[in-house]
Design a protein around this motif. Structure first.
Motif, PDB file in Angstrom:
ATOM      1  N   UNK A 220       0.831  -1.210   0.000  1.00 13.04           N
ATOM      2  CA  UNK A 220       0.000   0.000   0.000  1.00 13.04           C
ATOM      3  C   UNK A 220       0.863   1.257   0.000  1.00 13.04           C
ATOM      4  N   UNK A 221       1.910   1.259   0.813  1.00  9.88           N
ATOM      5  CA  UNK A 221       2.804   2.420   0.880  1.00  9.88           C
ATOM      6  C   UNK A 221       3.526   2.643  -0.448  1.00  9.88           C
ATOM      7  N   UNK A 222       3.962   1.563  -1.084  1.00  4.85           N
ATOM      8  CA  UNK A 222       4.631   1.684  -2.389  1.00  4.85           C
ATOM      9  C   UNK A 222       3.662   2.233  -3.444  1.00  4.85           C
ATOM     10  N   UNK A 223       2.403   1.800  -3.377  1.00  7.27           N
ATOM     11  CA  UNK A 223       1.385   2.328  -4.297  1.00  7.27           C
ATOM     12  C   UNK A 223       1.161   3.827  -4.061  1.00  7.27           C
ATOM     13  N   UNK A 224       1.165   4.224  -2.786  1.00  6.71           N
ATOM     14  CA  UNK A 224       0.992   5.646  -2.461  1.00  6.71           C
ATOM     15  C   UNK A 224       2.135   6.483  -3.026  1.00  6.71           C
ATOM     16  N   UNK A 225       3.346   5.948  -2.941  1.00  7.07           N
ATOM     17  CA  UNK A 225       4.509   6.669  -3.487  1.00  7.07           C
ATOM     18  C   UNK A 225       4.397   6.768  -5.006  1.00  7.07           C
ATOM     19  N   UNK A 226       3.942   5.687  -5.635  1.00  7.30           N
ATOM     20  CA  UNK A 226       3.726   5.715  -7.095  1.00  7.30           C
ATOM     21  C   UNK A 226       2.702   6.778  -7.460  1.00  7.30           C
TER      22      UNK A 226
ATOM     23  N   UNK B 127      13.776   8.444  -1.910  1.00  7.54           N
ATOM     24  CA  UNK B 127      14.170   8.210  -0.518  1.00  7.54           C
ATOM     25  C   UNK B 127      13.058   7.498   0.247  1.00  7.54           C
ATOM     26  N   UNK B 128      11.814   7.924   0.029  1.00  4.68           N
ATOM     27  CA  UNK B 128      10.680   7.269   0.677  1.00  4.68           C
ATOM     28  C   UNK B 128      10.579   5.802   0.264  1.00  4.68           C
ATOM     29  N   UNK B 129      10.740   5.580  -1.037  1.00  2.00           N
ATOM     30  CA  UNK B 129      10.632   4.222  -1.572  1.00  2.00           C
ATOM     31  C   UNK B 129      11.713   3.318  -0.992  1.00  2.00           C
ATOM     32  N   UNK B 130      12.922   3.870  -0.846  1.00  2.00           N
ATOM     33  CA  UNK B 130      14.028   3.099  -0.289  1.00  2.00           C
ATOM     34  C   UNK B 130      13.748   2.720   1.162  1.00  2.00           C
ATOM     35  N   UNK B 131      13.169   3.643   1.926  1.00  2.00           N
ATOM     36  CA  UNK B 131      12.819   3.350   3.317  1.00  2.00           C
ATOM     37  C   UNK B 131      11.795   2.221   3.398  1.00  2.00           C
ATOM     38  N   UNK B 132      10.790   2.268   2.524  1.00  2.00           N
ATOM     39  CA  UNK B 132       9.757   1.232   2.532  1.00  2.00           C
ATOM     40  C   UNK B 132      10.356  -0.120   2.146  1.00  2.00           C
ATOM     41  N   UNK B 133      11.231  -0.134   1.141  1.00  4.74           N
ATOM     42  CA  UNK B 133      11.851  -1.388   0.709  1.00  4.74           C
ATOM     43  C   UNK B 133      12.753  -1.965   1.793  1.00  4.74           C
ATOM     44  N   UNK B 134      13.415  -1.076   2.543  1.00  5.65           N
ATOM     45  CA  UNK B 134      14.215  -1.552   3.663  1.00  5.65           C
ATOM     46  C   UNK B 134      13.323  -2.172   4.736  1.00  5.65           C
TER      47      UNK B 134
END
Length: 304
Positions: free
Chosen positions: A28-34, A278-285
């Motif tokens: 969901x967070x990755x979709x929000x960033x997209x 940067x946000x995406x990297x945090x979520x992937x981590x």
């Protein structure tokens, strides 16, 4: 013994349930960033992100006229072929309002040349590493041209016979084949300075060469859903394979601001997309941490 097995299975069910909850939240967070990236792009292309004043009072229409004059000269000098005329843009096609000093145009109007890839023969690939790389579908992702990903080389003789397909700095590559449902195509990326390496275009990857425009701005444009979706809809091909034709790309409708504003938009979008990265990297981590914790908890459960 049976009770312990039941207890163990209950633990595993709880672990999997919690893990699925976390995975769902991460997706969901990755979709929000997209969606955030698309929102930034949409605001930029509506002229809402930066000032639309220019120091020379030039407009997008002025730029388009300059591009058309330059293109006509190239045709006259027989450096490019005379392009097929494109249909005028109708009011029904325009998706939103843009500033007065911008203009709408079709992508093909500012393309100097559209280079289609060559069907390089795999049996003629060099077994030795050379500086001549064949750029295939898998080498091109959004904003990435990676010639070292499963590299294919050709020797100097084959390269000499393939100069028509030699890529240049600031070419914009676009992948033209993929899986229909996944939409894993129409990736675009700019060719940078590759030093000694020479890149040659393989089939099903297209190359856009533009006239007097900021290629980074145009690359951002080609990430917008409202531009990509009509091109996706035009795709042909059997079963799940989708193929894109040149006409669909040429007919894409694009907002054109003056060059000064294009540069201003690029600077702002670089900043905002860096924030999204940067946000995406945090979520992937967080996703990696979740997977590691899940493995650890399972090991402990097995040990129990």
């Amino acid at each position: 013994e049976y009770e312990k097995q039941v207890e163990f299975l209950d633990k595993i069910d709880i672990i999997d349930f919690c893990s699925n909850d976390v995975s769902t939240e991460i997706t969901h967070q990755l979709d929000l960033i997209k969606n955030l990236r698309q929102a930034f792009l949409c605001e930029a292309m509506q002229g809402l992100l930066v000032s639309n004043e220019t120091s020379d009072n030039k407009t997008g229409a002025d730029l388009l006229a300059e591009i058309q004059a330059e293109k006509a000269q190239l045709v006259k000098e027989k450096k490019i072929k005379k392009p097929k005329p494109l249909a005028p843009i109708t009011n029904e096609e325009i998706p939103f309002a843009i500033p007065e000093n911008w203009t709408w145009w079709r992508l093909g109007e500012i393309i100097k040349d559209f280079l289609s890839g060559n069907a390089f023969k795999s049996q003629l690939y060099s077994k030795e590493e050379t500086n001549n790389f064949v750029i295939r579908l898998g080498n091109v992702k959004n904003n990435i041209v990676d010639e070292y990903l499963k590299p294919a080389f050709i020797d100097d003789e084959y390269a000499k016979d393939s100069q028509k397909y030699l890529l240049e700095k600031d070419d914009v590559l676009i992948t033209m084949t993929g899986t229909r449902g996944k939409k894993d195509y129409l990736y675009t990326s700019i060719v940078g300075d590759k030093g000694k390496n020479k890149l040659f275009l393989n089939q099903r990857v297209g190359c856009l060469r533009f006239i007097s425009s900021n290629v980074i701005y145009l690359n951002y444009l080609l990430k917008l859903d409202f531009i990509l979706n009509p091109i996706f809809d035009s795709s042909t091909g059997a079963a799940n394979q989708a193929n894109i034709g040149v006409d669909a790309i040429n007919n894409a409708i694009i907002p054109l601001p003056p060059l000064e504003i294009q540069e201003r938009i690029v600077a702002k979008l670089d900043e905002l997309m860096g924030y999204c990265d940067a946000l995406e990297e945090q979520v992937k981590q967080s996703q990696q941490t979740n997977e590691l914790l899940l493995q650890q908890v399972r090991l402990e459960a097995w040990g129990a």
